[in-house]
Design a protein around this motif. Sequence first.
Motif, short mmCIF file in Angstrom:
data_model
loop_
_atom_site.label_atom_id
_atom_site.label_comp_id
_atom_site.label_asym_id
_atom_site.label_seq_id
_atom_site.Cartn_x
_atom_site.Cartn_y
_atom_site.Cartn_z
N GLU A 1 38.99 -14.12 -60.94
CA GLU A 1 39.97 -15.11 -60.49
C GLU A 1 40.90 -15.49 -61.65
O GLU A 1 42.11 -15.56 -61.49
N GLU A 2 40.28 -15.74 -62.78
CA GLU A 2 41.08 -16.17 -63.92
C GLU A 2 41.98 -15.04 -64.43
O GLU A 2 43.07 -15.28 -64.91
N ALA A 3 41.48 -13.82 -64.30
CA ALA A 3 42.30 -12.68 -64.74
C ALA A 3 43.52 -12.53 -63.84
O ALA A 3 44.64 -12.26 -64.30
N LEU A 4 43.32 -12.75 -62.54
CA LEU A 4 44.45 -12.67 -61.61
C LEU A 4 45.45 -13.78 -61.89
O LEU A 4 46.66 -13.58 -61.86
N GLU A 5 44.91 -14.96 -62.18
CA GLU A 5 45.77 -16.08 -62.51
C GLU A 5 46.58 -15.75 -63.77
O GLU A 5 47.78 -16.05 -63.85
N ALA A 6 45.90 -15.12 -64.72
CA ALA A 6 46.57 -14.74 -65.96
C ALA A 6 47.70 -13.75 -65.68
O ALA A 6 48.80 -13.87 -66.20
N LEU A 7 47.43 -12.79 -64.81
CA LEU A 7 48.45 -11.80 -64.48
C LEU A 7 49.66 -12.48 -63.84
O LEU A 7 50.81 -12.17 -64.17
N GLN A 8 49.39 -13.42 -62.96
CA GLN A 8 50.47 -14.15 -62.30
C GLN A 8 51.29 -14.94 -63.32
O GLN A 8 52.51 -14.90 -63.33
N GLU A 9 50.59 -15.63 -64.21
CA GLU A 9 51.27 -16.46 -65.20
C GLU A 9 52.09 -15.60 -66.17
O GLU A 9 53.20 -15.97 -66.55
N VAL A 10 51.54 -14.47 -66.55
CA VAL A 10 52.25 -13.59 -67.47
C VAL A 10 53.50 -13.01 -66.79
O VAL A 10 54.56 -12.91 -67.39
N THR A 11 53.35 -12.67 -65.50
CA THR A 11 54.51 -12.20 -64.74
C THR A 11 55.60 -13.27 -64.74
O THR A 11 56.77 -13.01 -65.00
N PHE A 12 55.16 -14.50 -64.47
CA PHE A 12 56.07 -15.66 -64.44
C PHE A 12 56.80 -15.81 -65.78
O PHE A 12 58.02 -15.88 -65.84
N ARG A 13 56.03 -15.81 -66.86
CA ARG A 13 56.64 -16.02 -68.18
C ARG A 13 57.56 -14.87 -68.56
O ARG A 13 58.63 -15.09 -69.12
#
Lengths: 172, 438
Positions: free
Chosen positions: A41-53
């Motif tokens: 879950e946290e890895a997916l969240e990280a991927l989303q956040e990195v995409t965002f940034r």
Amino acid sequence: MEVKNLVNRARKGDDDAFYELIQIHKSRLLKIALGYLHNEEEALEALQEVTFRAYLSLNKLKHAEYFSTWVIRIMLNYCHDQIRKRKRIADPKYIDNLMVTKNDNQTLEIEEALLKIDARFREVIILKYYNDLKIKDIAEILEKSESTIKTWLYKGLKALQVQLNKGGGLNV
Amino acid sequence: MFEREESELAESKKIMKDLSISDDRSDQAILRGIQQAKAEKKKKRVQLPIKTFTAACILGLSFITSVNVSEPVAYYMSNVPGMGKIVDFVRYDKGLLAAVENNYIQKVDSSVNNKGIEFTLNSIIHDEKSLIIFYEYQSDEEDVVITPESFQLLNEKGEVLPYHIVGEYWNDNPDSLLEIRVPLKEGDNLPNELILSTQLSKDKKLLDGVWEIPFTLDKGKIVGKKVYNVDKTLEIEGQQLTIKDVTMYPSQTAVHVYYNSQNSKKIFGINDLHLIDEKGETWNTSVIETTQINENETIIYLQSNYFTNPKELYLRFNSIRALDKEELTVEVDPIKKKILKAPKDGKLTDVEIEQGEMSIKLDTNPNQFKSAIFTHAIDADGNVIGKHEPYGISYSYVDDYVLYSVPFPSEATDLGPVKLELLDYPASISAEANVKIK
């Protein structure tokens, strides 16, 4: 070549190109995230956040050909921050809870040990052992010389050894 | 030497592999990241009233799409010391470029630095229609997203003036200028001494303190508007619209349009409206807002040709967006998540309700249409649901649809069928129109 092309298109507002860019790096980014966070879950969240940034700061990237190292660095920064946050909540009264989570996630001793060593060394170890990157590529991502990376790798493994011999922090 | 460590790392890597993340879920995460970033770009605009929001979209769009620039002039001007940045910014709007070229712009070049963020007021363009402000901000830190939170115009005593400000709050090129506008009404008279004030947020967190820059208006520069009375009525498939007049300001051209209230269709807008002179040079829409005076009267803004002064000038367009007046209400059953009533072209589909929002899909190409079609749902008693909550428009260029979401708290589901009034819709009627202005 392809990456450079996609970056240029993405900069002009082509969202397909940007999506493609992240797709190309998806598996690498997820490996790093999992290496640090050990949790899907946290890895997916990280991927989303990195995409965002990455989307919002794409134009700060000076050379399109360095997109790969740049986006990996964003991921590393994100993971560092997350771990720092976790450390802050590692108050003794929460340790029981932490133990439960730990077992649930089958976290190995080595992973606990990784979180305890110098951040620079940890970075090198994750990139080398989890992402199978060459010393040369790691040097590029971290903007250091290859000999520095080799030194950090050595020191990192040494530090891991010390941690493992201690018997792992939380299990004491 | 490190056999144990290396083998444990390999073991841990294997376990990590078992933590399998499906492509589906990771693709979703990427798309969400992109959507989130796009929403961040538009964050401020979504909370503006509908008129300004639609227009702000058009602004963003026109900067990307219109490349019919008078390049030699832009090239020349951008080499004049201190003008490079502003010329780079306005070169996509012929009217503003001409204003700069004719020295109608007022340079301010004043900065304030607070918390490592330098906020700069580059220049202004002031006429009877608006005060246009070009600004920028630079942070000492890399990889942080800075966005202004609320612009205010103050008088020299620091009192807030009652003007609302519309425009751009974010650009993905950190070196680019940004543009905001203070629309002025007939008779509005700004004081000579003003202060532009804003708060900033870093990575979505509001920072303490304000960034304020005092500046002076040179009212001697103001030139009067030129008004052309046209009063010409056109009929398109039985629908009448009247071009009342065209007013030229240095910053923009205002086209005053009436729709006949007896029309069987509601006209939402005119597509590809532009001015063209006897040499074939055109001035397109490059507007920051459209002013809806009332249901049947609107003002559409085009690039200004104030400084060009052609011999002949025509107003042209090739289609209008219109829908039968009986089709203007969309009705949705929130329990069955079903559309009960919608335009018969069937482009509205897929109702979803989750996380306090109702979303409806519109089959359309987001490259051509992505205006707000509605903002809020209305219950059977006529109450607006989630009145103060923002609405959303999301799309990805990968797909052929736009997703509209309106606030919809879960308890609203009990209200029974709800209505949504259409404010725009991608249904076009072709029509070649050519109206002589002078």
